[in-house]
Design a protein around this motif. Structure first.
Motif, PDB file in Angstrom:
ATOM      1  N   VAL A 147     -10.526  34.716   7.034  1.00 57.80           N
ATOM      2  CA  VAL A 147     -12.159  35.378   6.544  1.00 57.80           C
ATOM      3  C   VAL A 147     -12.782  34.466   5.250  1.00 57.80           C
ATOM      4  CG1 VAL A 147     -13.661  37.505   5.952  1.00 57.80           C
ATOM      5  CG2 VAL A 147     -11.469  37.711   7.485  1.00 57.80           C
ATOM      6  N   LEU A 148     -13.648  34.071   5.461  1.00 61.08           N
ATOM      7  CA  LEU A 148     -14.528  33.377   4.565  1.00 61.08           C
ATOM      8  C   LEU A 148     -15.708  33.969   4.208  1.00 61.08           C
ATOM      9  CD1 LEU A 148     -13.952  29.699   6.270  1.00 61.08           C
ATOM     10  CD2 LEU A 148     -12.290  30.898   4.758  1.00 61.08           C
ATOM     11  N   MET A 149     -15.993  33.613   2.864  1.00 59.69           N
ATOM     12  CA  MET A 149     -17.230  34.086   2.127  1.00 59.69           C
ATOM     13  C   MET A 149     -18.334  33.143   2.845  1.00 59.69           C
ATOM     14  SD  MET A 149     -16.210  34.809  -1.683  1.00 59.69           S
ATOM     15  CE  MET A 149     -17.830  35.276  -2.024  1.00 59.69           C
ATOM     16  N   GLY A 150     -19.480  33.713   3.128  1.00 60.56           N
ATOM     17  CA  GLY A 150     -20.922  33.197   3.161  1.00 60.56           C
ATOM     18  C   GLY A 150     -20.948  33.172   5.086  1.00 60.56           C
ATOM     19  N   THR A 151     -21.697  32.342   5.238  1.00 57.80           N
ATOM     20  CA  THR A 151     -22.607  32.080   6.732  1.00 57.80           C
ATOM     21  C   THR A 151     -21.445  31.273   7.564  1.00 57.80           C
ATOM     22  OG1 THR A 151     -23.722  30.214   6.363  1.00 57.80           O
ATOM     23  CG2 THR A 151     -24.655  32.379   5.874  1.00 57.80           C
ATOM     24  N   THR A 152     -21.468  31.349   8.936  1.00 55.59           N
ATOM     25  CA  THR A 152     -20.944  30.287   9.791  1.00 55.59           C
ATOM     26  C   THR A 152     -21.265  28.851   9.421  1.00 55.59           C
ATOM     27  OG1 THR A 152     -22.602  30.627  11.580  1.00 55.59           O
ATOM     28  CG2 THR A 152     -20.820  32.022  11.661  1.00 55.59           C
ATOM     29  N   ASP A 153     -22.300  28.621   9.047  1.00 57.75           N
ATOM     30  CA  ASP A 153     -22.468  27.281   8.529  1.00 57.75           C
ATOM     31  C   ASP A 153     -21.561  26.660   7.258  1.00 57.75           C
ATOM     32  OD1 ASP A 153     -24.478  26.800  10.455  1.00 57.75           O
ATOM     33  OD2 ASP A 153     -26.194  27.400   9.343  1.00 57.75           O
ATOM     34  N   ASP A 154     -21.506  27.742   6.301  1.00 56.17           N
ATOM     35  CA  ASP A 154     -20.637  27.620   5.505  1.00 56.17           C
ATOM     36  C   ASP A 154     -19.255  27.170   5.666  1.00 56.17           C
ATOM     37  OD1 ASP A 154     -22.944  27.934   3.404  1.00 56.17           O
ATOM     38  OD2 ASP A 154     -22.552  30.012   3.443  1.00 56.17           O
ATOM     39  N   ALA A 155     -18.867  28.097   6.472  1.00 53.95           N
ATOM     40  CA  ALA A 155     -17.449  28.025   6.957  1.00 53.95           C
ATOM     41  C   ALA A 155     -17.288  26.705   7.777  1.00 53.95           C
ATOM     42  CB  ALA A 155     -17.029  29.001   8.033  1.00 53.95           C
ATOM     43  N   ALA A 156     -18.344  26.233   8.573  1.00 50.19           N
ATOM     44  CA  ALA A 156     -18.154  24.898   9.378  1.00 50.19           C
ATOM     45  C   ALA A 156     -18.119  23.648   8.540  1.00 50.19           C
ATOM     46  CB  ALA A 156     -19.517  24.837  10.164  1.00 50.19           C
ATOM     47  N   ARG A 157     -19.006  23.964   7.399  1.00 55.24           N
ATOM     48  CA  ARG A 157     -18.795  22.621   6.388  1.00 55.24           C
ATOM     49  C   ARG A 157     -17.369  22.604   5.745  1.00 55.24           C
ATOM     50  NH1 ARG A 157     -24.366  24.082   5.496  1.00 55.24           N
ATOM     51  NH2 ARG A 157     -24.020  25.504   4.266  1.00 55.24           N
ATOM     52  N   ARG A 158     -16.905  23.762   5.493  1.00 51.94           N
ATOM     53  CA  ARG A 158     -15.661  23.708   4.605  1.00 51.94           C
ATOM     54  C   ARG A 158     -14.495  23.101   5.548  1.00 51.94           C
ATOM     55  NH1 ARG A 158     -12.862  22.824   0.743  1.00 51.94           N
ATOM     56  NH2 ARG A 158     -11.504  24.656  -0.110  1.00 51.94           N
ATOM     57  N   PHE A 159     -14.572  23.794   7.000  1.00 50.51           N
ATOM     58  CA  PHE A 159     -13.540  23.408   7.906  1.00 50.51           C
ATOM     59  C   PHE A 159     -13.608  21.828   8.208  1.00 50.51           C
ATOM     60  CE2 PHE A 159     -12.855  27.648   8.796  1.00 50.51           C
ATOM     61  CZ  PHE A 159     -11.476  27.743   8.614  1.00 50.51           C
ATOM     62  N   SER A 160     -14.881  21.298   8.441  1.00 50.09           N
ATOM     63  CA  SER A 160     -15.156  19.870   8.643  1.00 50.09           C
ATOM     64  C   SER A 160     -14.637  19.008   7.407  1.00 50.09           C
ATOM     65  CB  SER A 160     -16.752  19.895   8.559  1.00 50.09           C
ATOM     66  OG  SER A 160     -17.268  18.404   9.046  1.00 50.09           O
ATOM     67  N   GLU A 161     -14.852  19.594   6.269  1.00 51.19           N
ATOM     68  CA  GLU A 161     -14.451  18.727   4.868  1.00 51.19           C
ATOM     69  C   GLU A 161     -12.827  18.689   5.122  1.00 51.19           C
ATOM     70  OE1 GLU A 161     -13.830  20.003   0.243  1.00 51.19           O
ATOM     71  OE2 GLU A 161     -15.193  20.677   1.285  1.00 51.19           O
ATOM     72  N   LEU A 162     -12.210  19.873   5.205  1.00 51.88           N
ATOM     73  CA  LEU A 162     -10.775  19.810   5.217  1.00 51.88           C
ATOM     74  C   LEU A 162     -10.210  19.002   6.471  1.00 51.88           C
ATOM     75  CD1 LEU A 162     -10.246  23.676   4.518  1.00 51.88           C
ATOM     76  CD2 LEU A 162      -9.719  21.820   3.051  1.00 51.88           C
ATOM     77  N   LEU A 163     -10.573  19.284   7.590  1.00 48.45           N
ATOM     78  CA  LEU A 163     -10.160  18.521   8.665  1.00 48.45           C
ATOM     79  C   LEU A 163     -10.530  17.070   8.813  1.00 48.45           C
ATOM     80  CD1 LEU A 163     -10.644  21.189  11.425  1.00 48.45           C
ATOM     81  CD2 LEU A 163      -8.635  20.156  10.871  1.00 48.45           C
ATOM     82  N   SER A 164     -11.607  16.783   8.332  1.00 50.17           N
ATOM     83  CA  SER A 164     -11.985  15.170   8.327  1.00 50.17           C
ATOM     84  C   SER A 164     -11.013  14.285   7.366  1.00 50.17           C
ATOM     85  CB  SER A 164     -13.406  15.020   7.923  1.00 50.17           C
ATOM     86  OG  SER A 164     -13.601  15.401   6.525  1.00 50.17           O
ATOM     87  N   LYS A 165     -10.580  15.103   6.125  1.00 50.54           N
ATOM     88  CA  LYS A 165      -9.819  14.002   5.458  1.00 50.54           C
ATOM     89  C   LYS A 165      -8.414  14.094   5.878  1.00 50.54           C
ATOM     90  CE  LYS A 165      -8.559  17.620   2.028  1.00 50.54           C
ATOM     91  NZ  LYS A 165      -8.875  18.076   0.497  1.00 50.54           N
ATOM     92  N   ARG A 166      -8.327  15.084   6.800  1.00 48.11           N
ATOM     93  CA  ARG A 166      -6.697  14.829   7.737  1.00 48.11           C
ATOM     94  C   ARG A 166      -6.793  14.028   8.794  1.00 48.11           C
ATOM     95  NH1 ARG A 166      -6.781  19.804   4.732  1.00 48.11           N
ATOM     96  NH2 ARG A 166      -5.015  20.363   4.041  1.00 48.11           N
ATOM     97  N   GLY A 167      -7.926  13.380   9.180  1.00 52.85           N
ATOM     98  CA  GLY A 167      -8.168  12.469  10.250  1.00 52.85           C
ATOM     99  C   GLY A 167      -8.810  13.101  11.435  1.00 52.85           C
ATOM    100  N   PHE A 168      -9.481  14.201  11.367  1.00 53.90           N
ATOM    101  CA  PHE A 168      -9.976  14.870  12.825  1.00 53.90           C
ATOM    102  C   PHE A 168     -11.501  15.489  12.466  1.00 53.90           C
ATOM    103  CE2 PHE A 168      -5.494  16.280  11.737  1.00 53.90           C
ATOM    104  CZ  PHE A 168      -4.933  15.842  13.222  1.00 53.90           C
TER     105      PHE A 168
END
Length: 238
Positions: free
Chosen positions: A38-59
């Motif tokens: 469960v993340l604070m903020g909107t779905t767009d906020d969560a999408a940006r966070r996961f995009s950041e975390l996964l992109s630096k892992r190569g996804f």
């Protein structure tokens, strides 16, 4: 020719003709409840966070699908390793390279001022996702089974372990982050369990219980019962 038939042609060199289907996912290694955040903020906020975390892992994000309930499904894909298998037949040496990767599905559902995130990962072989016996209803249905030689060393990288570790790693990174704004995990306190108060007077544990007769034991029981009642009333009056 079908996709799985092409995959079989490439993989038959990995064994002596003995191969079977691979079925795995992150949930093979990680309970479903540990893949929900469960993340604070909107779905767009969560999408940006996961995009950041996964992109630096190569996804990288490859697809986005809007759902009727306001949720959004994001798909991330990437490669993890290129494995080469060398075979020798009739003095002819040949090599076949197969690419192992991962696909991550991230379902983001708005819940007031927060966003519920559900994650599910699957290994891929040459870009083809394996099927899974732990298939959530919100993940698109599996298309084709993926086969590999039973003696192929690359099977160790297709157990769902890497996907589970990636999900665990992202949660840990978010928890260790100093940020408390949009896209950061909501930390909830564990419910406190209150142990029932133990009676201070237990008739059978009193010194005189051992030598008491039936009448005396009855009096001891009544005495402890009254003391317990008095203690309970004292607690309620606080």
């Amino acid at each position: 020719m079908k996709t799985h038939e092409l995959a079989l042609m490439g993989l038959m060199v990995l064994s002596t003709g003995c191969f079977d289907v691979i079925r795995s996912s992150s949930q093979t290694q990680l309970p479903e409840k540990q893949s929900h955040f469960v993340l604070m903020g909107t779905t767009d906020d969560a999408a940006r966070r996961f995009s950041e975390l996964l992109s630096k892992r190569g996804f990288q994000v490859t697809d986005r699908q809007k759902r009727k309930n306001g949720a959004t499904l994001y798909v991330f894909k990437g490669q993890r390793a290129a494995l080469t298998t060398v075979t020798s037949t009739n003095r002819v040496v040949s090599g076949t390279t197969n690419t192992v990767g991962s696909t991550f599905y991230v379902l983001l559902t708005p819940e007031g001022d927060t966003t519920k995130a559900q994650l599910f990962g699957k290994p891929t072989l040459n870009g083809n996702e394996v099927c899974s016996d732990e298939h959530p209803v919100w993940v698109p249905a599996c298309v084709e089974d993926v086969y590999a030689g039973v003696a192929w060393d690359g099977r160790e990288q297709m157990t769902g372990r890497e996907e589970a570790e990636t999900i665990r790693g992202m949660l840990l990174e978010m928890e260790l982050s100093a940020s408390s704004g949009p896209g950061s995990p909501v930390v909830t306190a564990e419910p406190q369990t209150t142990e029932p108060a133990q009676p201070t007077c237990v008739a059978s544990e009193l010194p005189e219980w051992k030598t008491a007769n039936a009448v005396e034991k009855k009096k001891l029981l009544e005495r402890c019962r009254q003391e317990s009642k008095d203690e309970a009333q004292a607690v309620d009056s606080r």
